[in-house]
Design a protein around this motif. Sequence first.
Motif, PDB file in Angstrom:
ATOM      1  N   ALA A   1       0.894  -1.117   0.056  1.00 29.51           N
ATOM      2  CA  ALA A   1       0.055   0.068   0.025  1.00 29.51           C
ATOM      3  C   ALA A   1       1.042   1.186  -0.040  1.00 29.51           C
ATOM      4  O   ALA A   1       2.014   1.288   0.542  1.00 29.51           O
ATOM      5  CB  ALA A   1      -0.834   0.051   1.278  1.00 29.51           C
ATOM      6  N   ALA A   2       0.667   2.323  -0.739  1.00 28.77           N
ATOM      7  CA  ALA A   2       1.175   3.432  -0.826  1.00 28.77           C
ATOM      8  C   ALA A   2       1.114   4.186   0.552  1.00 28.77           C
ATOM      9  O   ALA A   2       0.762   5.542   0.480  1.00 28.77           O
ATOM     10  CB  ALA A   2       0.750   4.252  -1.881  1.00 28.77           C
TER      11      ALA A   2
ATOM     12  N   ARG B   1     -13.922   4.565 -11.060  1.00 33.79           N
ATOM     13  CA  ARG B   1     -13.724   4.445  -9.504  1.00 33.79           C
ATOM     14  C   ARG B   1     -12.662   3.964  -9.063  1.00 33.79           C
ATOM     15  O   ARG B   1     -12.103   3.038  -9.439  1.00 33.79           O
ATOM     16  CB  ARG B   1     -15.202   3.384  -9.019  1.00 33.79           C
ATOM     17  CG  ARG B   1     -14.890   3.256  -7.697  1.00 33.79           C
ATOM     18  CD  ARG B   1     -16.085   2.504  -7.058  1.00 33.79           C
ATOM     19  NE  ARG B   1     -16.115   0.937  -7.251  1.00 33.79           N
ATOM     20  CZ  ARG B   1     -15.501   0.006  -6.625  1.00 33.79           C
ATOM     21  NH1 ARG B   1     -15.444   0.358  -5.509  1.00 33.79           N
ATOM     22  NH2 ARG B   1     -15.597  -1.066  -7.359  1.00 33.79           N
ATOM     23  N   MET B   2     -11.905   4.926  -8.333  1.00 30.30           N
ATOM     24  CA  MET B   2     -10.666   4.567  -7.782  1.00 30.30           C
ATOM     25  C   MET B   2     -10.593   4.376  -6.393  1.00 30.30           C
ATOM     26  O   MET B   2     -11.071   5.089  -5.487  1.00 30.30           O
ATOM     27  CB  MET B   2      -9.844   5.905  -8.118  1.00 30.30           C
ATOM     28  CG  MET B   2      -8.393   5.682  -7.561  1.00 30.30           C
ATOM     29  SD  MET B   2      -7.038   7.055  -7.845  1.00 30.30           S
ATOM     30  CE  MET B   2      -5.719   6.480  -7.257  1.00 30.30           C
ATOM     31  N   VAL B   3     -10.043   3.152  -5.890  1.00 29.14           N
ATOM     32  CA  VAL B   3      -9.932   2.637  -4.542  1.00 29.14           C
ATOM     33  C   VAL B   3      -8.920   2.905  -3.934  1.00 29.14           C
ATOM     34  O   VAL B   3      -7.516   2.473  -4.859  1.00 29.14           O
ATOM     35  CB  VAL B   3     -10.457   1.052  -4.468  1.00 29.14           C
ATOM     36  CG1 VAL B   3     -10.427   0.853  -2.965  1.00 29.14           C
ATOM     37  CG2 VAL B   3     -11.830   0.869  -4.900  1.00 29.14           C
ATOM     38  N   ILE B   4      -8.608   3.404  -2.846  1.00 30.73           N
ATOM     39  CA  ILE B   4      -7.342   3.703  -2.157  1.00 30.73           C
ATOM     40  C   ILE B   4      -7.443   3.473  -0.591  1.00 30.73           C
ATOM     41  O   ILE B   4      -8.731   3.548  -0.228  1.00 30.73           O
ATOM     42  CB  ILE B   4      -6.662   5.188  -2.323  1.00 30.73           C
ATOM     43  CG1 ILE B   4      -7.612   6.097  -1.929  1.00 30.73           C
ATOM     44  CG2 ILE B   4      -6.225   5.262  -3.873  1.00 30.73           C
ATOM     45  CD1 ILE B   4      -6.960   7.621  -1.819  1.00 30.73           C
TER      46      ILE B   4
ATOM     47  N   GLN C   1     -12.076   5.907  -0.786  1.00 31.08           N
ATOM     48  CA  GLN C   1     -11.399   5.434   0.443  1.00 31.08           C
ATOM     49  C   GLN C   1     -11.680   4.463   1.309  1.00 31.08           C
ATOM     50  O   GLN C   1     -12.888   4.356   1.801  1.00 31.08           O
ATOM     51  CB  GLN C   1     -10.785   6.747   1.361  1.00 31.08           C
ATOM     52  CG  GLN C   1     -10.236   7.769   0.706  1.00 31.08           C
ATOM     53  CD  GLN C   1      -9.563   8.849   1.545  1.00 31.08           C
ATOM     54  OE1 GLN C   1      -8.883   8.521   2.456  1.00 31.08           O
ATOM     55  NE2 GLN C   1      -9.644  10.023   1.186  1.00 31.08           N
ATOM     56  N   VAL C   2     -10.964   3.220   1.509  1.00 28.74           N
ATOM     57  CA  VAL C   2     -11.413   2.322   2.280  1.00 28.74           C
ATOM     58  C   VAL C   2     -10.573   1.895   3.480  1.00 28.74           C
ATOM     59  O   VAL C   2      -9.242   2.280   3.184  1.00 28.74           O
ATOM     60  CB  VAL C   2     -11.790   0.772   1.319  1.00 28.74           C
ATOM     61  CG1 VAL C   2     -12.483   1.144   0.058  1.00 28.74           C
ATOM     62  CG2 VAL C   2     -10.184   0.466   0.853  1.00 28.74           C
ATOM     63  N   PRO C   3     -10.944   1.146   4.316  1.00 33.20           N
ATOM     64  CA  PRO C   3     -10.314   0.761   5.621  1.00 33.20           C
ATOM     65  C   PRO C   3      -8.855   0.088   5.132  1.00 33.20           C
ATOM     66  O   PRO C   3      -8.784  -0.810   4.349  1.00 33.20           O
ATOM     67  CB  PRO C   3     -10.714   0.042   6.627  1.00 33.20           C
ATOM     68  CG  PRO C   3     -12.339   0.452   6.305  1.00 33.20           C
ATOM     69  CD  PRO C   3     -12.504   0.816   4.793  1.00 33.20           C
TER      70      PRO C   3
END
Length: 562
Positions: A13-14, A403-406, A435-437
């Motif tokens: 993860a970044a 949709r971009m998930v980060i 944004q997701v956990p």
Amino acid sequence: MRRRMAALVAPVAALGLLLAACGGGSGGGNGLQDAGTQSVKSADINPQPLDKLKDGGNLQWPIDLMPDNWNYHQVDGTVADGAYIEGAILPYVFTQNSDASVALNKSYFTSAELISQDPQVVEYKIDPKAKWSTGRQFSWEDFAAQANALNGKNKDYQVSTTSGYEDIAKVEKGTDEQDVKVTFGKKYAEWKGMFAPLYPKELNSDPGMFNKGWAVKPEITAGPFKIKSIDQTGKQVVVERDPAWWGEKPKLDTVTYKVVERSALPDAFANGQIDFYNLNNDINLFKRAQADSNAVVRQSNNPDYTHLTFNGAASSILADKDLRLAIMKGIDTVTIAKSILGQMQKDTTPLGNHLYLKGAKEYADNSGPYKFDANAAKAELDKLGWKQSGDVRAKDGKPLKIRMVIPSGTPISQQTGQLLQSQLKTIGAQLDIQQVPTAEFFKNFVNVGNFDVTLFRWLSNSFPIDGSKGIYYLDPNNISQNYGHVGDEKLNKLLDTAAQELDDTKRAADINAADQEIWAIGHQLPIFQSPGAFATRKTLGNFGSPGYANHPYDYLKIGFLK
């Protein structure tokens, strides 16, 4: 936190702290110049002759986590921090150089050669002085036991990868116990990446021992260092010189690995609790390190890059290859890199390869037809029927919304997403950022293809096919790490060809041909390669930013200046 590694390439993860969205300025007291004005080294380690180093000392090494298992080949043990420690106490047949080439580890082996191509046979000759901490000499049986454990035939062995080992037909004794002959049933080009590390046959003797026998500590070692202590409560591991070591004597007395939260790294360094730390693409940490009179920032081409993965599954708006390519042309990766990395980024040219990164001698920029060109992107979207309708294009009544998930709490990802959002708006595409956990990011989103685009990092090494085939190979029955389900039969065949080509020059050409196809199908877009910046104590010699030379680190030469 660093994500658990696949055997050779790992998604991360970044993660990072809040970054300043600006570059420029002088390099400060460490002599760094503005972005783009300096060439990038393959390694930046303050090289010193051994007679300039003190005999003794303790290197304090920060890690993200304690290993859950000291067997790197067991699924719970395949973590980067564990590999760094194991490099001091276990044998590797080949070691990586800073330019991604490899060299025989002559502390353990007198030779390792391909003696037949059809069938493929590799012969390893073990140095007779090489002994495990039990006093037993290395033997061909260590190789046979490891091949048996990792070949995938016995599912009770919980292995992190079977690559290479699944292609072995037999391992047998040569002229004596220290002569090993490995015959492959199927050609395996990157055989030099195998047996890294090599474990004693006792570990691989049965699945129970393999899976749990080394969960608490390494039971047997064979390196310049041995385990002195493991403190699970204090989250610290100490290794010390092994008096039974037969090779060149290391300069350091001990290395202390300690878990330090990334946010606490600068203070830990300033307080003398650690001797270096990875700046993790954080411009604020970079500036703080420059201002520390005891630190020098060392940089090299680092095999670690941030990218966009596109989802080509039927459920995604980006299922159309031509749409993916048009979107790629609307993204200015150079501007993003400058905004995120600021003056840390010395090389401002885009990363143009997925399989060979900058710093590898085989690197070639294959991105030519797909480079940033907003006008071309608009024209291609028009041609595809995505017509401008207000701010957002639409086709057959469907808006061009992506949709971009980060992961949440990751400012680098957030800042990159905002830059992408602005750039794609210019060509008429709407980027919705979800944004997701962090704990759910890979498990519930990336791994299962629950995104249109997503952003994270790949960690790479000297073996691009073994490490990356699972990312780009499309097999409906085994998605592996091809999270976007993008691929075609042409790419599969190119990867297979490269995987079996034993000639290094021809294989490099095959790998670059495969990379050209990766670009052509719109699989992923590299955003930037890590600048490989480390804050390092000025008194450290032969240590800093190693490029590819971190698998394993050269523990025999690290030391403190006299």
